[in-house]
Motif scaffolding. Structure first.
Motif, PDB file in Angstrom:
ATOM      1  N   ARG A  67       0.837  -1.214   0.000  1.00 13.33           N
ATOM      2  CA  ARG A  67       0.000   0.000   0.000  1.00 13.33           C
ATOM      3  C   ARG A  67       0.871   1.263   0.000  1.00 13.33           C
ATOM      4  O   ARG A  67       0.609   2.200  -0.742  1.00 13.33           O
ATOM      5  N   SER A 101       0.795   3.752  -3.296  1.00 12.44           N
ATOM      6  CA  SER A 101       0.197   5.072  -3.084  1.00 12.44           C
ATOM      7  C   SER A 101       1.230   6.196  -3.098  1.00 12.44           C
ATOM      8  O   SER A 101       0.872   7.365  -3.192  1.00 12.44           O
ATOM      9  N   ASP A 141       3.132   6.964  -0.557  1.00 16.12           N
ATOM     10  CA  ASP A 141       3.147   7.576   0.777  1.00 16.12           C
ATOM     11  C   ASP A 141       4.564   7.682   1.321  1.00 16.12           C
ATOM     12  O   ASP A 141       5.500   7.099   0.765  1.00 16.12           O
ATOM     13  N   ARG A 172      -5.759   0.479  -7.523  1.00 15.73           N
ATOM     14  CA  ARG A 172      -6.300   1.815  -7.256  1.00 15.73           C
ATOM     15  C   ARG A 172      -7.378   1.754  -6.181  1.00 15.73           C
ATOM     16  O   ARG A 172      -7.443   2.613  -5.306  1.00 15.73           O
ATOM     17  N   HIS A 218      -5.596  -0.143  -2.657  1.00 16.91           N
ATOM     18  CA  HIS A 218      -4.390   0.461  -2.091  1.00 16.91           C
ATOM     19  C   HIS A 218      -4.285   1.961  -2.338  1.00 16.91           C
ATOM     20  O   HIS A 218      -3.259   2.556  -2.020  1.00 16.91           O
ATOM     21  N   GLU A 219      -5.304   2.535  -2.962  1.00 15.79           N
ATOM     22  CA  GLU A 219      -5.251   3.948  -3.335  1.00 15.79           C
ATOM     23  C   GLU A 219      -3.982   4.250  -4.140  1.00 15.79           C
ATOM     24  O   GLU A 219      -3.287   5.239  -3.908  1.00 15.79           O
ATOM     25  N   SER A 262      -1.394   5.471  -6.758  1.00 11.74           N
ATOM     26  CA  SER A 262      -1.316   6.799  -7.347  1.00 11.74           C
ATOM     27  C   SER A 262      -0.566   6.777  -8.678  1.00 11.74           C
ATOM     28  O   SER A 262       0.667   6.707  -8.711  1.00 11.74           O
TER      29      SER A 262
END
Length: 85
Positions: free
Chosen positions: A28, A32, A34, A56, A59-60, A62
């Motif tokens: 994740r 993403s 992060d 998407r 795991h959101e 990007s």
């Protein structure tokens, strides 16, 4: 084949990997973009990042992050593969 950090969480768990939860969290983070992405990439030796509809959603992931921080090497429909720079 290629080694994979994690795919569907059930598959990672079913393989009996003791660190499956850490792998899932690192997936994740990497997808993403992060804080901790660079560290997780180094830790697990990630060379490519695959982003599709499920990444998407789950795991959101990007695309914007990876368009700036990776190199697009493959695209098909809603799926993208980025080489890690």
């Amino acid at each position: 084949g290629r080694r994979a950090l994690s795919g569907y969480v059930g598959w990672t768990y079913d393989l009996g990997l003791a660190d499956w939860n850490d792998r899932w969290a690192a997936t994740r983070t990497i997808l993403s973009g992060d804080d901790g992405t660079t560290e997780a990439i180094r830790r697990y030796g990630v060379d490519y990042v695959v982003i599709g509809p499920s990444e998407r959603l789950e795991h959101e992931a990007s695309d914007e992050y990876w368009e700036s921080n990776g190199r697009l090497v493959f695209t098909a429909g809603d799926h993208r593969i980025y080489a890690v720079d």
